[in-house]
Design an enzyme around this catalytic site. Structure first.
Site, PDB file in Angstrom:
ATOM      1  N   LEU A 143       0.688  -1.180  -0.014  1.00 52.79           N
ATOM      2  CA  LEU A 143      -0.160   0.007  -0.147  1.00 52.79           C
ATOM      3  C   LEU A 143       0.609   1.291  -0.061  1.00 52.79           C
ATOM      4  N   SER A 178       0.578   5.374  -1.274  1.00 45.64           N
ATOM      5  CA  SER A 178      -0.312   6.773  -1.033  1.00 45.64           C
ATOM      6  C   SER A 178      -0.219   7.666  -2.285  1.00 45.64           C
ATOM      7  N   SER A 179      -1.136   8.665  -2.153  1.00 40.31           N
ATOM      8  CA  SER A 179      -1.592   9.775  -3.400  1.00 40.31           C
ATOM      9  C   SER A 179      -0.238  10.569  -3.190  1.00 40.31           C
ATOM     10  N   CYS A 180       0.536  10.585  -2.120  1.00 40.77           N
ATOM     11  CA  CYS A 180       1.581  11.658  -1.906  1.00 40.77           C
ATOM     12  C   CYS A 180       2.761  11.072  -2.838  1.00 40.77           C
ATOM     13  N   TYR A 216       8.158  10.510   3.633  1.00 37.42           N
ATOM     14  CA  TYR A 216       7.161   9.490   3.486  1.00 37.42           C
ATOM     15  C   TYR A 216       6.917   8.839   1.939  1.00 37.42           C
ATOM     16  N   LYS A 249       7.598   5.524   0.157  1.00 38.15           N
ATOM     17  CA  LYS A 249       6.488   4.807  -0.558  1.00 38.15           C
ATOM     18  C   LYS A 249       6.997   4.436  -1.996  1.00 38.15           C
ATOM     19  N   THR A 298      -6.053   7.005  -2.040  1.00 39.89           N
ATOM     20  CA  THR A 298      -6.267   8.409  -1.711  1.00 39.89           C
ATOM     21  C   THR A 298      -6.374   8.816  -0.093  1.00 39.89           C
ATOM     22  N   HIS A 312      -4.581  12.865  10.427  1.00 41.59           N
ATOM     23  CA  HIS A 312      -4.886  13.389   9.167  1.00 41.59           C
ATOM     24  C   HIS A 312      -6.308  14.352   9.555  1.00 41.59           C
ATOM     25  N   ASP A 324      -0.526  24.341   4.302  1.00 40.17           N
ATOM     26  CA  ASP A 324      -1.577  23.675   3.526  1.00 40.17           C
ATOM     27  C   ASP A 324      -1.118  22.368   2.832  1.00 40.17           C
TER      28      ASP A 324
HETATM   29  N1  LIG Z   1      -4.694   6.804   6.442  1.00 37.74           N
HETATM   30  C1  LIG Z   1      -4.643   7.345   5.373  1.00 37.74           C
HETATM   31  O1  LIG Z   1      -5.227   8.356   5.155  1.00 37.74           O
HETATM   32  C2  LIG Z   1      -3.738   6.594   4.375  1.00 37.74           C
HETATM   33  C3  LIG Z   1      -3.210   5.568   4.500  1.00 37.74           C
HETATM   34  N2  LIG Z   1      -2.287   4.784   3.527  1.00 37.74           N
HETATM   35  C4  LIG Z   1      -1.526   3.558   3.768  1.00 37.74           C
HETATM   36  O2  LIG Z   1      -2.450   2.455   4.280  1.00 37.74           O
HETATM   37  C5  LIG Z   1      -1.687   1.571   5.172  1.00 37.74           C
HETATM   38  C6  LIG Z   1      -2.202   1.640   6.510  1.00 37.74           C
HETATM   39  O3  LIG Z   1      -2.601   3.042   7.100  1.00 37.74           O
HETATM   40  P1  LIG Z   1      -3.351   3.064   8.284  1.00 37.74           P
HETATM   41  O4  LIG Z   1      -4.046   2.070   8.578  1.00 37.74           O
HETATM   42  O5  LIG Z   1      -4.264   4.382   8.326  1.00 37.74           O
HETATM   43  O6  LIG Z   1      -2.330   3.273   9.567  1.00 37.74           O
HETATM   44  P2  LIG Z   1      -2.678   3.024  11.110  1.00 37.74           P
HETATM   45  O7  LIG Z   1      -1.829   3.998  11.788  1.00 37.74           O
HETATM   46  O8  LIG Z   1      -3.749   3.056  11.483  1.00 37.74           O
HETATM   47  O9  LIG Z   1      -2.199   1.573  11.245  1.00 37.74           O
HETATM   48  C7  LIG Z   1      -0.702   1.439  11.039  1.00 37.74           C
HETATM   49  C8  LIG Z   1      -0.463  -0.104  11.648  1.00 37.74           C
HETATM   50  O10 LIG Z   1       1.018  -0.508  11.248  1.00 37.74           O
HETATM   51  C9  LIG Z   1       1.459  -1.139  12.339  1.00 37.74           C
HETATM   52  N3  LIG Z   1       2.903  -0.983  12.291  1.00 37.74           N
HETATM   53  C10 LIG Z   1       3.381   0.325  12.476  1.00 37.74           C
HETATM   54  N4  LIG Z   1       4.968   0.158  12.713  1.00 37.74           N
HETATM   55  C11 LIG Z   1       4.867  -1.230  12.866  1.00 37.74           C
HETATM   56  C12 LIG Z   1       6.078  -1.904  13.035  1.00 37.74           C
HETATM   57  N5  LIG Z   1       7.294  -1.286  13.321  1.00 37.74           N
HETATM   58  N6  LIG Z   1       6.163  -3.229  13.057  1.00 37.74           N
HETATM   59  C13 LIG Z   1       4.807  -3.770  12.860  1.00 37.74           C
HETATM   60  N7  LIG Z   1       3.672  -3.112  12.653  1.00 37.74           N
HETATM   61  C14 LIG Z   1       3.862  -2.009  12.617  1.00 37.74           C
HETATM   62  C15 LIG Z   1       0.626  -0.800  13.539  1.00 37.74           C
HETATM   63  O11 LIG Z   1       0.815  -2.121  14.432  1.00 37.74           O
HETATM   64  P3  LIG Z   1       0.190  -1.948  15.770  1.00 37.74           P
HETATM   65  O12 LIG Z   1      -1.116  -1.217  16.086  1.00 37.74           O
HETATM   66  O13 LIG Z   1       0.136  -3.330  16.352  1.00 37.74           O
HETATM   67  O14 LIG Z   1       1.320  -1.024  16.537  1.00 37.74           O
HETATM   68  C16 LIG Z   1      -0.756  -0.332  12.883  1.00 37.74           C
HETATM   69  O15 LIG Z   1      -1.522  -1.456  13.143  1.00 37.74           O
HETATM   70  C17 LIG Z   1      -0.099   2.338   5.245  1.00 37.74           C
HETATM   71  O16 LIG Z   1       0.835   1.677   4.048  1.00 37.74           O
HETATM   72  C18 LIG Z   1      -0.341   3.786   4.847  1.00 37.74           C
HETATM   73  O17 LIG Z   1       0.685   4.477   4.301  1.00 37.74           O
HETATM   74  C19 LIG Z   1      -2.408   5.260   2.297  1.00 37.74           C
HETATM   75  C20 LIG Z   1      -3.108   6.486   1.795  1.00 37.74           C
HETATM   76  C21 LIG Z   1      -3.807   7.304   2.965  1.00 37.74           C
HETATM   77  C1  LIG Z   2      -2.895  10.666   3.155  1.00 37.87           C
HETATM   78  C2  LIG Z   2      -1.932  11.603   3.174  1.00 37.87           C
HETATM   79  O1  LIG Z   2      -1.848  12.510   4.309  1.00 37.87           O
HETATM   80  C3  LIG Z   2      -1.080  13.736   4.283  1.00 37.87           C
HETATM   81  O2  LIG Z   2      -1.028  14.625   3.242  1.00 37.87           O
HETATM   82  P1  LIG Z   2      -2.173  15.691   3.839  1.00 37.87           P
HETATM   83  O3  LIG Z   2      -3.358  14.982   2.791  1.00 37.87           O
HETATM   84  O4  LIG Z   2      -1.930  17.082   3.251  1.00 37.87           O
HETATM   85  O5  LIG Z   2      -2.833  15.429   5.195  1.00 37.87           O
HETATM   86  P2  LIG Z   2      -3.559  15.907   6.110  1.00 37.87           P
HETATM   87  O6  LIG Z   2      -4.861  15.132   6.187  1.00 37.87           O
HETATM   88  O7  LIG Z   2      -3.070  15.891   7.606  1.00 37.87           O
HETATM   89  O8  LIG Z   2      -4.167  17.583   5.744  1.00 37.87           O
HETATM   90  C4  LIG Z   2      -4.940  17.817   4.665  1.00 37.87           C
HETATM   91  C5  LIG Z   2      -5.137  19.384   4.599  1.00 37.87           C
HETATM   92  O9  LIG Z   2      -5.865  19.518   5.893  1.00 37.87           O
HETATM   93  C6  LIG Z   2      -5.557  20.650   6.653  1.00 37.87           C
HETATM   94  N1  LIG Z   2      -5.953  20.616   7.962  1.00 37.87           N
HETATM   95  C7  LIG Z   2      -6.924  21.611   8.359  1.00 37.87           C
HETATM   96  N2  LIG Z   2      -7.323  21.233   9.810  1.00 37.87           N
HETATM   97  C8  LIG Z   2      -6.400  20.068  10.022  1.00 37.87           C
HETATM   98  C9  LIG Z   2      -6.044  19.366  11.281  1.00 37.87           C
HETATM   99  O10 LIG Z   2      -6.832  19.722  12.092  1.00 37.87           O
HETATM  100  N3  LIG Z   2      -5.543  18.537  11.192  1.00 37.87           N
HETATM  101  C10 LIG Z   2      -4.775  17.947   9.974  1.00 37.87           C
HETATM  102  N4  LIG Z   2      -4.062  17.039  10.104  1.00 37.87           N
HETATM  103  N5  LIG Z   2      -4.877  18.731   8.823  1.00 37.87           N
HETATM  104  C11 LIG Z   2      -5.701  19.920   8.802  1.00 37.87           C
HETATM  105  C12 LIG Z   2      -4.063  20.465   6.252  1.00 37.87           C
HETATM  106  O11 LIG Z   2      -3.593  21.770   6.430  1.00 37.87           O
HETATM  107  C13 LIG Z   2      -3.998  19.959   5.165  1.00 37.87           C
HETATM  108  O12 LIG Z   2      -4.278  21.290   4.038  1.00 37.87           O
HETATM  109  C14 LIG Z   2       0.456  13.009   4.056  1.00 37.87           C
HETATM  110  O13 LIG Z   2       1.362  13.614   4.820  1.00 37.87           O
HETATM  111  C15 LIG Z   2       0.630  11.594   3.863  1.00 37.87           C
HETATM  112  O14 LIG Z   2       0.385  11.148   5.165  1.00 37.87           O
HETATM  113  C16 LIG Z   2      -0.644  11.155   3.066  1.00 37.87           C
HETATM  114  O15 LIG Z   2      -0.472  10.065   2.431  1.00 37.87           O
END
Ligand SMILES: NC(=O)C1=CN([C@@H]2O[C@H](COP(=O)(O)OP(=O)(O)OC[C@H]3O[C@@H](n4cnc5c(N)ncnc54)[C@H](OP(=O)(O)O)[C@@H]3O)[C@@H](O)[C@H]2O)C=CC1
Ligand SMILES: C[C@H]1O[C@H](OP(=O)(O)OP(=O)(O)OC[C@H]2O[C@@H](n3cnc4c(=O)[nH]c(N)nc43)[C@H](O)[C@@H]2O)[C@@H](O)[C@@H](O)C1=O
Length: 308
Positions: free
Chosen positions: A106, A108-110, A137, A141, A165, A180, A270
């Site tokens: 997995l 990410s859009s970044c 990050y 990725k 996304t 986020h 931003d």
């Molecule tokens: N959230 C988002 O908006 C987005 C997420 N993604 C991708 O999706 C995937 C999952 O993200 P998300 O579910 O949000 O993240 P979370 O932070 O909710 O979960 C991450 C998980 O990774 C595990 N983890 C972290 N470090 C370690 C380590 N050193 N060893 C073993 N396990 C580890 C944690 O395990 P434990 O709980 O056991 O500590 C946790 O369960 C990632 O690859 C992320 O980059 C992509 C785009 C957007």
């Molecule tokens: C999924 C993606 O997520 C990350 O990128 P991002 O989209 O920029 O992240 P974000 O969700 O934290 O913010 C989105 C926007 O929202 C605004 N914003 C307003 N108010 C709050 C606020 O209260 N918290 C946060 N976090 N942002 C805020 C913030 O300033 C920005 O303009 C990557 O680093 C990376 O992790 C990645 O892959």
């Protein structure tokens, strides 16, 4: 995947991993293996080698990563680079050494350039400069995508990369600084409502645009692609629809039932102005999201309330 296949969901307690786990359970898979980060630190090369040698999984969903919002990414730059490289290097390499049938990485859009044309097509990868706040990050990725490609080229591994996304859903991270935007806003509006505050502070100008996909929809897409996609190139997963952060804040405000004002803190970054996914490749394969933002917001808010 056979119903009896041994499937390792890395990161099963996280938002995405837990959604994938639920999906696999619902589909009747009986042999899902999991480890918390305490039981198996995926940054530890020897521990990951021992785990793969012992368990010999058939399929791997790599949803374990160091994850956070814009400020966390920008503050813990070394951790985001090192931990993500270490986790994915260990899991991908051991998947190769131990004959894993198929792995999904997995991203990410970044990973796309900050000023890339919109919507973001898969072939815009490495065509320009990245957004600075999450460059470490994104670099990790991109290395993960290239690793899957290289192991496919050199060793014939069926390792695929999917690019979700921005996500939200059950088991999200609601940390006030490190989360986020969507979970951060749920928490901020809920706290403001309960404290009788007159305003909620939104970071940045409110003008950046973001696309949001509910994590259970993402899990559904991951499962679909594990079953139906084995191409050597990455594939985007999203809704193909976005909105401004200001409009998102108004939608969260309404969901939570807060009646005060929004205030914009422009000392906060931003980030990328827009990152709308081109999902035509995914749609052509026959998958489309089900959960619209308004509905997903209600589900996420209920989950937040049930856990606070
Ligand atoms: N959230 C988002 O908006 C987005 C997420 N993604 C991708 O999706 C995937 C999952 O993200 P998300 O579910 O949000 O993240 P979370 O932070 O909710 O979960 C991450 C998980 O990774 C595990 N983890 C972290 N470090 C370690 C380590 N050193 N060893 C073993 N396990 C580890 C944690 O395990 P434990 O709980 O056991 O500590 C946790 O369960 C990632 O690859 C992320 O980059 C992509 C785009 C957007
Ligand atoms: C999924 C993606 O997520 C990350 O990128 P991002 O989209 O920029 O992240 P974000 O969700 O934290 O913010 C989105 C926007 O929202 C605004 N914003 C307003 N108010 C709050 C606020 O209260 N918290 C946060 N976090 N942002 C805020 C913030 O300033 C920005 O303009 C990557 O680093 C990376 O992790 C990645 O892959």
């Amino acid at each position: 995947m056979e119903k009896s296949s041994k499937i390792f969901v890395a990161g099963h307690r996280g938002m995405v991993g837990s959604a994938i786990y639920r999906k696999l359970q619902k589909e009747g898979y009986q042999n899902i293996i999991t480890r918390t980060s305490k039981e198996l630190d995926l940054r530890n090369q020897q521990a990951v080698a021992d785990f793969f040698a012992q368990e010999k999984p058939d399929y791997v969903f790599l949803a374990a990563a160091k994850v956070g919002g814009i400020v966390a990414n920008n503050t813990y730059r070394a951790d985001f680079l090192y931990e993500n490289l270490a986790i994915q290097n260990n899991v991908i390499h051991q998947s190769y050494l131990n004959g894993v049938t198929k792995l999904m990485f997995l991203g990410s859009s970044c990973i796309y350039p900050k000023m890339a044309p919109q919507p973001l097509k898969e072939d815009y990868l490495l065509t320009g400069t990245l957004e600075p706040t999450n460059e470490p990050y994104a670099i990790a990725k991109i290395a993960g995508i290239k690793m899957c490609d290289a192991y496919r080229d050199q060793h014939g591994c069926n390792f695929i990369s999917v690019m979700p996304t921005n996500l939200y859903g059950l088991n999200d991270n609601y940390h006030p600084e490190n989360s986020h935007v969507l979970p951060a806003l749920i928490r901020k509006f809920d706290e403001a409502k309960n404290n009788g505050s007159k305003e909620v502070v939104i970071w940045g100008t409110g003008s950046p645009m973001r696309e949001f996909l509910f994590a259970d929809d993402l899990a559904d897409a991951c499962y679909y692609l594990m079953e139906n996609y084995s191409e050597p190139t990455l594939i985007n997963i999203g809704t193909g629809e976005d909105l401004t952060i200001k409009d998102l804040a108004l939608a969260v405000k309404e969901t939570v039932g807060f009646e005060g004002e929004l205030v914009f803190d422009t000392s906060k970054p931003d980030g990328t102005p827009r990152k709308l996914m081109d999902v035509s490749k995914l749609h052509k394969l026959g998958w489309k999201h089900q959960i619209e933002l308004r509905e997903g917001l209600k589900l996420a808010y209920q989950d937040y309330l049930s856990k606070k």
